[in-house]
Design a protein around this motif. Structure first.
Motif, PDB file in Angstrom:
ATOM      1  N   LYS A 163       0.823  -1.215   0.000  1.00  0.00           N
ATOM      2  CA  LYS A 163       0.000   0.000   0.000  1.00  0.00           C
ATOM      3  C   LYS A 163       0.860   1.269   0.000  1.00  0.00           C
ATOM      4  O   LYS A 163       0.469   2.302  -0.535  1.00  0.00           O
ATOM      5  N   ASN A 164       2.060   1.190   0.611  1.00  0.00           N
ATOM      6  CA  ASN A 164       2.912   2.381   0.696  1.00  0.00           C
ATOM      7  C   ASN A 164       3.530   2.764  -0.642  1.00  0.00           C
ATOM      8  O   ASN A 164       4.108   3.850  -0.778  1.00  0.00           O
ATOM      9  N   LEU A 165       3.426   1.869  -1.628  1.00  0.00           N
ATOM     10  CA  LEU A 165       3.947   2.192  -2.961  1.00  0.00           C
ATOM     11  C   LEU A 165       2.903   2.868  -3.840  1.00  0.00           C
ATOM     12  O   LEU A 165       3.239   3.421  -4.892  1.00  0.00           O
ATOM     13  N   MET A 166       1.653   2.849  -3.413  1.00  0.00           N
ATOM     14  CA  MET A 166       0.584   3.358  -4.270  1.00  0.00           C
ATOM     15  C   MET A 166       0.755   4.826  -4.686  1.00  0.00           C
ATOM     16  O   MET A 166       0.445   5.192  -5.818  1.00  0.00           O
ATOM     17  N   PRO A 167       1.258   5.688  -3.808  1.00  0.00           N
ATOM     18  CA  PRO A 167       1.407   7.093  -4.225  1.00  0.00           C
ATOM     19  C   PRO A 167       2.501   7.298  -5.273  1.00  0.00           C
ATOM     20  O   PRO A 167       2.573   8.381  -5.864  1.00  0.00           O
ATOM     21  N   TYR A 168       3.339   6.289  -5.501  1.00  0.00           N
ATOM     22  CA  TYR A 168       4.487   6.469  -6.392  1.00  0.00           C
ATOM     23  C   TYR A 168       4.200   6.036  -7.830  1.00  0.00           C
ATOM     24  O   TYR A 168       5.061   6.172  -8.700  1.00  0.00           O
ATOM     25  N   PHE A 169       3.009   5.505  -8.073  1.00  0.00           N
ATOM     26  CA  PHE A 169       2.581   5.390  -9.465  1.00  0.00           C
ATOM     27  C   PHE A 169       2.446   6.809 -10.007  1.00  0.00           C
ATOM     28  O   PHE A 169       1.943   7.707  -9.317  1.00  0.00           O
ATOM     29  N   GLN A 170       2.885   7.033 -11.237  1.00  0.00           N
ATOM     30  CA  GLN A 170       2.662   8.351 -11.812  1.00  0.00           C
ATOM     31  C   GLN A 170       1.160   8.545 -12.054  1.00  0.00           C
ATOM     32  O   GLN A 170       0.455   7.591 -12.418  1.00  0.00           O
ATOM     33  N   PRO A 171       0.645   9.756 -11.868  1.00  0.00           N
ATOM     34  CA  PRO A 171      -0.787   9.995 -12.089  1.00  0.00           C
ATOM     35  C   PRO A 171      -1.259   9.541 -13.472  1.00  0.00           C
ATOM     36  O   PRO A 171      -2.359   9.002 -13.602  1.00  0.00           O
ATOM     37  N   ILE A 172      -0.418   9.731 -14.494  1.00  0.00           N
ATOM     38  CA  ILE A 172      -0.822   9.314 -15.837  1.00  0.00           C
ATOM     39  C   ILE A 172      -0.947   7.790 -15.932  1.00  0.00           C
ATOM     40  O   ILE A 172      -1.678   7.268 -16.776  1.00  0.00           O
ATOM     41  N   ALA A 173      -0.246   7.067 -15.048  1.00  0.00           N
ATOM     42  CA  ALA A 173      -0.348   5.600 -15.047  1.00  0.00           C
ATOM     43  C   ALA A 173      -1.714   5.164 -14.541  1.00  0.00           C
ATOM     44  O   ALA A 173      -2.296   4.195 -15.043  1.00  0.00           O
ATOM     45  N   ILE A 174      -2.221   5.868 -13.543  1.00  0.00           N
ATOM     46  CA  ILE A 174      -3.543   5.524 -12.989  1.00  0.00           C
ATOM     47  C   ILE A 174      -4.593   5.615 -14.095  1.00  0.00           C
ATOM     48  O   ILE A 174      -5.445   4.743 -14.255  1.00  0.00           O
ATOM     49  N   ARG A 175      -4.527   6.683 -14.876  1.00  0.00           N
ATOM     50  CA  ARG A 175      -5.510   6.896 -15.939  1.00  0.00           C
ATOM     51  C   ARG A 175      -5.422   5.815 -17.013  1.00  0.00           C
ATOM     52  O   ARG A 175      -6.415   5.527 -17.686  1.00  0.00           O
ATOM     53  N   ALA A 216      -8.635   9.131   0.102  1.00  0.00           N
ATOM     54  CA  ALA A 216      -7.425   9.547  -0.601  1.00  0.00           C
ATOM     55  C   ALA A 216      -7.587  10.959  -1.159  1.00  0.00           C
ATOM     56  O   ALA A 216      -6.667  11.781  -1.081  1.00  0.00           O
ATOM     57  N   LEU A 217      -8.758  11.243  -1.724  1.00  0.00           N
ATOM     58  CA  LEU A 217      -9.011  12.582  -2.277  1.00  0.00           C
ATOM     59  C   LEU A 217      -8.966  13.647  -1.190  1.00  0.00           C
ATOM     60  O   LEU A 217      -8.470  14.757  -1.405  1.00  0.00           O
ATOM     61  N   ASP A 218      -9.470  13.300  -0.006  1.00  0.00           N
ATOM     62  CA  ASP A 218      -9.517  14.255   1.100  1.00  0.00           C
ATOM     63  C   ASP A 218      -8.160  14.472   1.754  1.00  0.00           C
ATOM     64  O   ASP A 218      -7.997  15.407   2.540  1.00  0.00           O
ATOM     65  N   GLY A 219      -7.199  13.589   1.446  1.00  0.00           N
ATOM     66  CA  GLY A 219      -5.898  13.702   2.108  1.00  0.00           C
ATOM     67  C   GLY A 219      -5.925  13.150   3.517  1.00  0.00           C
ATOM     68  O   GLY A 219      -5.151  13.572   4.381  1.00  0.00           O
ATOM     69  N   ALA A 220      -6.815  12.200   3.767  1.00  0.00           N
ATOM     70  CA  ALA A 220      -6.939  11.609   5.099  1.00  0.00           C
ATOM     71  C   ALA A 220      -5.678  10.836   5.443  1.00  0.00           C
ATOM     72  O   ALA A 220      -4.999  10.282   4.567  1.00  0.00           O
ATOM     73  N   ARG A 221      -5.377  10.779   6.726  1.00  0.00           N
ATOM     74  CA  ARG A 221      -4.191  10.059   7.180  1.00  0.00           C
ATOM     75  C   ARG A 221      -4.490   8.573   7.224  1.00  0.00           C
ATOM     76  O   ARG A 221      -5.467   8.147   7.846  1.00  0.00           O
ATOM     77  N   THR A 222      -3.660   7.798   6.566  1.00  0.00           N
ATOM     78  CA  THR A 222      -3.923   6.361   6.501  1.00  0.00           C
ATOM     79  C   THR A 222      -2.811   5.530   7.122  1.00  0.00           C
ATOM     80  O   THR A 222      -3.008   4.374   7.453  1.00  0.00           O
ATOM     81  N   ILE A 249      -6.254   1.601  -2.320  1.00  0.00           N
ATOM     82  CA  ILE A 249      -6.890   2.792  -2.894  1.00  0.00           C
ATOM     83  C   ILE A 249      -6.799   3.964  -1.924  1.00  0.00           C
ATOM     84  O   ILE A 249      -6.529   5.104  -2.326  1.00  0.00           O
ATOM     85  N   ALA A 250      -6.985   3.699  -0.637  1.00  0.00           N
ATOM     86  CA  ALA A 250      -6.912   4.766   0.367  1.00  0.00           C
ATOM     87  C   ALA A 250      -5.525   5.390   0.420  1.00  0.00           C
ATOM     88  O   ALA A 250      -5.364   6.534   0.852  1.00  0.00           O
ATOM     89  N   ASN A 251      -4.521   4.626  -0.039  1.00  0.00           N
ATOM     90  CA  ASN A 251      -3.149   5.116   0.009  1.00  0.00           C
ATOM     91  C   ASN A 251      -2.648   5.660  -1.331  1.00  0.00           C
ATOM     92  O   ASN A 251      -1.452   5.895  -1.489  1.00  0.00           O
ATOM     93  N   LEU A 252      -3.555   5.850  -2.283  1.00  0.00           N
ATOM     94  CA  LEU A 252      -3.145   6.372  -3.588  1.00  0.00           C
ATOM     95  C   LEU A 252      -2.513   7.754  -3.502  1.00  0.00           C
ATOM     96  O   LEU A 252      -1.653   8.119  -4.302  1.00  0.00           O
ATOM     97  N   GLY A 253      -2.947   8.541  -2.518  1.00  0.00           N
ATOM     98  CA  GLY A 253      -2.527   9.931  -2.436  1.00  0.00           C
ATOM     99  C   GLY A 253      -3.491  10.814  -3.203  1.00  0.00           C
ATOM    100  O   GLY A 253      -4.178  10.357  -4.114  1.00  0.00           O
ATOM    101  N   PRO A 254      -3.566  12.102  -2.865  1.00  0.00           N
ATOM    102  CA  PRO A 254      -4.567  12.995  -3.468  1.00  0.00           C
ATOM    103  C   PRO A 254      -4.457  13.120  -4.982  1.00  0.00           C
ATOM    104  O   PRO A 254      -5.464  13.128  -5.685  1.00  0.00           O
ATOM    105  N   GLU A 255      -3.228  13.219  -5.494  1.00  0.00           N
ATOM    106  CA  GLU A 255      -3.051  13.449  -6.935  1.00  0.00           C
ATOM    107  C   GLU A 255      -3.474  12.231  -7.738  1.00  0.00           C
ATOM    108  O   GLU A 255      -4.184  12.353  -8.748  1.00  0.00           O
ATOM    109  N   ASN A 256      -3.047  11.063  -7.324  1.00  0.00           N
ATOM    110  CA  ASN A 256      -3.434   9.842  -8.040  1.00  0.00           C
ATOM    111  C   ASN A 256      -4.928   9.573  -7.932  1.00  0.00           C
ATOM    112  O   ASN A 256      -5.568   9.134  -8.899  1.00  0.00           O
TER     113      ASN A 256
END
Length: 1146
Positions: free
Chosen positions: A1028-1040, A1085-1091, A1055-1062
């Protein structure tokens, strides 16, 4: 005892002294009596200034203190030190939050108090103020005052109001110059110019005029006109106007020099009245040329009027010395009759400056063309190439092709200084130069300047590695960032193959470093933090290098490099000690533009954990919405100011959160933008306010100040622009009555006017409308305006040559070079027939510009393609530079036509691949053409070939992808990871990536960042296996790029650990495949909640949540206020800056 200590001692003693007698007020010195009364009545600023003034010329004695305390006792004033502290704290807080009140307080100061305040703030020579162990950086304090817009505006207004009565005019001019340099556009509004003094000593007037000349480009057109009016009034007062009549002018040589750039506001009739002797004297000044070099906004009419007066004054206008003195006036030179070649060349040499003019470039190009014809009389282009200055940019590709290699070699010293080259021109000239030199060496390349971009990728790859290393280290390195990615890759691959890549890696600077692949970085050694300071890094590089360097370097050394902050993971932020984090947060804040929204979110949570009482307010934007709830009252100002100074887009809040922030801002402003102070406070936030609020809640006074800020906004919606238009119409009235200056100030917003209103402006100010239209982007943003500009230009100048016209072009207007240059994006309105009837020479000269027009439809592009075939001949005869010059026109080529082209050069392919509208069959034809013409197969492609192919790689089939050599693929991997290919292609790229980095389940954060969209080729099992800690390191364009049926395999925790941008990049289709639990995680993730850890409750400290952290070394400033209240007298203005205080609500 220092005077600061004495003041402190005074207040401390107030709390303890015992009064034995009750002398009357006559026992106190008058000024001290006044100060004590002001303390009693709560006028603390007045009191502090009076005490400062008193102790500057008096010695404190025990007797003085006794008298003060006795006076308090006699007045039956009873207070404790703590109550006095609270009173002053409340007072300073009110001033801090209410700059309008601060203005009122300043206006009520008497002359001596005002003088003391100004002297302390602007003329104090102390860099530090010391008191015991407490040291205040006074220079930094003042700097922060000037960065506070509300305080700064107050200082500006009060200086205008009071300074010239209290201080010397020269001192006031110096103060105004310091304040104005912060935000001249905002403060210097036309109505304020009326407050400028109408009587000034000569030295003060000259100094203030110099300030206004320096700020010319930072002020609006209306302000420039108003300042010209003020300067004119002052200059006329200094003249004996009785000596002047209707036929003579007040404008002397000296007055012209004082006016500087404001001379362009002289009326035409005034210029024609200037005495010839004064004009002659002015042109004779040594600095006249420098002044005339800066009149960027002069019009042809005014320029020609000046030229006429200069000519009439006795100067020989064809003398080289005179021509060199004319500055930008040469751009409008019109005496071409019987001119000899030498004069034409002298003029061309001077006209290199003309690109700086605001508009009129079509006229300049036309003049250069005429002068070029004259300069070539009885000589060949080869003979005079080196003396044509930047007029060579106007030569067609066929003219450049006709040059000899020797001529280009001999003229290289001139050619390498010219800017504005088209890519095709650079290719021709570079080829000519290098064919003369035979061998590509460091010396030869260093002579080429900007022409280095025309060297082929293959030529770079063929160079001696030692010569390439010298290029990287030498002065030529400044041009390396201008090379195409394929050219840069060609250099890197040769260096990597040389065996000494490590030393080269250390020497590579700037953005060029970003082209080094992650796999190549892995292989090198000898990195340290110091060599990173001049390099730009991709996030994948930064993640790897930070991890590597942290083993042998202190974190502070890594953070201070700047770019390495991109590589700080959330885990590292969380593991920082509280003191270290707070003391070094400045490195993150300074480099906010380099951080990802996820990193900013991690910083916010860390700050909240270690010091929620001092969290920077802008960080609240990335925390869940409920953290905004308690922002109200006194907390509003620091919140809005902090967020307004930050680009909201950098923080990437979700739409829901952004709306909540904007709602809070509206509440804090009491539902309106009342005046310029509110505009100052809002800063960048004004770009995000809802249309209805801008339209219904913004005063006209605020609108005038806000206009400049609106013009800086990057992405105003059509609805916002419409409301702004209505406010501008309310402010300035009907466009029928607008002046040229108002039209210039409204700028791009004229695109929202009706066709009738636009026609009125176009008739009155055609050049200004043309100037504004050239800055407009795609046609969709201003179709009405561009259409009107097209009709105006084409009806006035489009040529209909009946003698030379083809039968099908009889009576059809055809585009001229002048038209094409003037129209820019408005060229989209030429009909297909009109484009077909374009003259061959016109097409050849303007094909590059036509190829940049984004709005041409397929029929227009086909017409232009056919014109190219008509002008250049059969497709097999086209050279690389022909193909490169086509731009978007190339999209009209059919698959069969592409097959006929010579596509052997990867540099040609590199340019073609920049177009994003190729069909799959066209892309396939380009790929096949390149392979066949270059004699290569997929398995022999180098990394620079892959990079050059770019989006064309999406046309590869699975067999072809798997035949790419792994080492070449790895070097180009980051570039390939930017492509939006189909899912089957991405899956094959993913398999190739595993041959470089190993199984997908072993990939770390830097690898995920490196591969970009390739991660869209992962399958369900691979995706589920990621921590889960790697989820924010996908590039945003990769998610799309992830297919919905694959994306749904992610667990709620992932999903909760995607980070706001992803999380913000998740598509509607992907959302539709998620279950309720996954959607809930997505919202977190969108809200920036602490996970990562249980979320800390806001607790009782929310009232302090929006206070600003004091940097290391200054954290005791407020503590100083609390313990030694009156010592802050010396620095009273500093407390007006919210960033230096941590005031909590009592």
């Amino acid at each position: 005892m220092s005077r600061l200590l004495k003041i402190c001692f005074l207040l401390i003693s107030m709390n303890h002294a015992e009064i034995t007698q009750s002398p009357n007020s006559e026992d106190l010195p008058a000024l001290l009596h006044k100060a004590v009364e002001e303390v009693i009545t709560g006028k603390y600023l007045n009191a502090l200034l009076d005490i400062l003034h008193f102790q500057s010329s008096n010695v404190w004695t025990a007797d003085t203190l006794t008298k003060v305390m006795a006076y308090f006792h006699a007045r039956e004033v009873v207070f404790t030190l703590s109550s006095l502290q609270m009173s002053i704290k409340s007072y300073l807080k009110n001033l801090l939050y209410q700059p309008r009140q601060l203005l009122s307080e300043f206006q009520q100061l008497d002359q001596q108090q005002f003088q003391t305040a100004m002297t302390c703030l602007f003329n104090s020579r102390k860099d530090h103020l010391e008191m015991g162990n407490i040291v205040l950086d006074w220079d930094k304090t003042r700097e922060r005052i000037f960065q506070s817009p509300g305080v700064n505006r107050t200082l500006f207004l009060v200086t205008l109001d009071k300074c010239f009565l209290a201080l010397s005019a020269l001192d006031c001019v110096d103060i105004l110059s310091q304040v104005l340099r912060v935000s001249a556009v905002s403060y210097l509004q036309p109505d304020v110019i009326g407050s400028l003094p109408d009587i000034l000593q000569e030295d003060a007037f000259r100094n203030l005029s110099t300030v206004f000349k320096d700020l010319y480009d930072k002020t609006s057109a209306n302000t420039q006109r108003a300042l010209y009016g003020w300067m004119k009034q002052m200059l006329q007062k200094s003249c004996n106007m009785s000596e002047f009549s209707e036929s003579t002018s007040w404008v002397s040589a000296e007055n012209l020099w004082i006016l500087g750039r404001y001379m362009v506001h002289l009326p035409l009739e005034e210029i024609l009245k200037i005495s010839l002797s004064e004009i002659r004297l002015f042109i004779s000044y040594d600095n006249a040329t420098k002044q005339l070099d800066t009149v960027y906004d002069i019009t042809p009419e005014l320029a020609q009027a000046f030229l006429e007066r200069i000519n009439s004054s006795g100067f020989d206008m064809r003398n080289t010395s005179t021509i060199y003195r004319l500055g930008l006036l040469v751009c409008f030179y019109d005496d071409m009759e019987e001119m000899d070649a030498a004069v034409a060349r002298a003029l061309l040499h001077q006209m290199i400056k003309c690109s700086q003019l605001r508009g009129f470039q079509a006229e300049v190009q036309k003049l250069k063309s005429q002068l070029l014809d004259i300069a070539m009389q009885n000589q060949t282009l080869n003979d005079i190439l080196g003396s044509l200055s930047d007029a060579v940019v106007g030569l067609t590709s066929s003219q450049l092709e006709s040059l000899s290699s020797e001529a280009v070699h001999n003229a290289i010293a001139t050619l390498n200084q010219v800017s504005g080259w088209a890519k095709s021109q650079v290719m021709i000239l570079s080829s000519k130069y290098l064919s003369y030199e035979k061998i590509l060496s460091f010396y030869n390349v260093s002579q080429m300047g900007a022409l280095i971009t025309g060297i082929s990728t293959q030529s770079f790859y063929s160079m001696n590695p030692k010569e390439l290393s010298q290029i990287i280290r030498g002065t030529t390195s400044q041009y390396l960032s201008d090379l195409s990615p394929a050219q840069q890759q060609g250099i890197l691959r040769k260096l990597a193959a040389s065996g000494d890549f490590s030393s080269s890696v250390k020497d590579i600077q700037g953005s060029f470093f970003k082209e080094i692949s992650l796999s190549d970085l892995w292989k090198q050694t000898g990195y340290n933090s110091s060599i990173m300071k001049e390099k730009e890094l991709r996030r994948s590089q930064a993640l790897y290098l930070y991890e590597l360097l942290s083993k042998k370097n202190y974190a502070i050394d890594l953070l201070s490099t700047g770019q390495l902050v991109k590589g700080v993971t959330c885990q590292r932020i969380e593991s920082m000690g509280a003191d270290f984090f707070l003391n070094n947060f400045k490195f993150f804040e300074k480099n906010l533009h380099l951080l990802s929204p996820y990193q900013v979110n991690c910083l916010a949570w860390k700050f909240w954990t270690v010091s929620n009482a001092s969290i920077p307010p802008f960080l609240l934007l990335v925390l869940p919405i409920e953290y905004l709830e308690d922002v109200s009252g006194p907390l509003c100002v620091p919140f809005i100011e902090s967020v307004g100074k930050t680009e909201m887009d950098l923080l990437n809040p979700s739409l829901h959160k952004k709306n909540a922030v904007l709602q809070k801002v509206q509440e804090c402003l009491n539902g309106s933008i009342a005046d310029e102070y509110d505009v100052d406070l809002l800063g960048n936030l004004i770009c995000h306010l809802p249309p209805a609020f801008l339209g219904g809640r913004m005063s006209l006074k605020a609108t005038a100040t806000a206009l400049h800020q609106f013009k800086l906004c990057r992405q105003l919606s059509h609805e916002q622009k419409t409301e702004i238009k209505y406010k501008l119409l309310e402010l300035y009235g009907s466009p029928n009555n607008w002046t040229a200056e108002t039209t210039l100030d409204v700028g791009l917003f004229i695109a929202l006017l009706s066709k009738g209103e636009l026609n009125v402006l176009a008739e009155k100010f055609p050049d200004i409308i043309l100037q504004i239209a050239k800055t407009i982007g795609p046609i969709s943003s201003a179709e009405e305006l561009l259409s009107m500009v097209f009709e105006s230009v084409s009806n006035g100048t489009a040529s209909i040559d009946l003698s030379l016209a083809r039968p099908d072009c009889l009576g059809t207007r055809a585009p001229s070079s002048d038209d094409i240059i003037k129209l820019a994006e408005a060229n989209v309105f030429w009909s297909v027939q009109e484009l077909k009837c374009m003259d061959a020479g016109t097409f050849d000269k303007n094909v590059e510009l036509l190829g940049t027009i984004s709005g041409f439809n397929s029929s227009q592009l086909v017409a232009l393609k056919e014109k190219a075939k008509q002008v250049w001949g059969p497709l097999p005869d086209w050279k690389s530079y022909h193909i490169v010059s086509l731009g978007r026109i190339a999209l009209a080529l059919t698959e069969h036509e592409i097959e006929e082209l010579d596509l052997h050069s990867v540099d040609t392919i590199s340019v073609l691949s920049q177009q994003r509208e190729w069909t799959l069959t066209q892309a396939r034809s380009i790929l096949q053409g390149f392979l066949e013409d270059s004699g290569q197969t997929i398995s022999t492609l180098k990394s620079f070939d892959l990079v050059g192919l770019g989006a064309i790689l999406c046309a590869l089939n699975s067999t072809e992808i798997m035949s790419v050599r792994t080492c070449e693929f790895s070097a180009a991997l980051a570039r390939i990871g930017l492509l939006f290919c189909s899912t089957p292609v991405l899956r094959q790229f993913k398999k190739m990536t595993e041959s470089v980095f190993g199984s997908a389940t072993t990939w770390n954060s830097s690898i995920l960042q490196e591969i970009g969209t390739i991660a869209g080729g992962l399958n369900e099992e691979e995706l589920k296996a990621f921590d889960k800690n790697l989820m924010p390191y996908f590039q945003p364009i990769a998610i799309r790029c992830m297919p919905p049926e694959i994306f749904q395999a992610l667990s709620p925790e992932q999903i909760a650990n995607l980070g706001p941008e992803n999380a913000a990049m998740v598509t509607r289709s992907q959302r539709e495949h998620l279950n309720a639990l996954q959607l809930q995680s997505l919202q977190l993730a969108l809200d920036g909640a602490r996970t990562s850890t249980p979320e800390t409750h806001k607790g009782a400290s929310t009232t302090q949540a929006v206070q600003t952290p004091a940097p290391s070394g200054e954290s005791s400033l407020f503590e100083w206020l609390q313990h030694v209240v009156v010592c802050c007298a010396y620095t009273a203005p500093a407390f007006l800056n919210p960033r230096l205080l941590s005031l909590s609500v009592p």
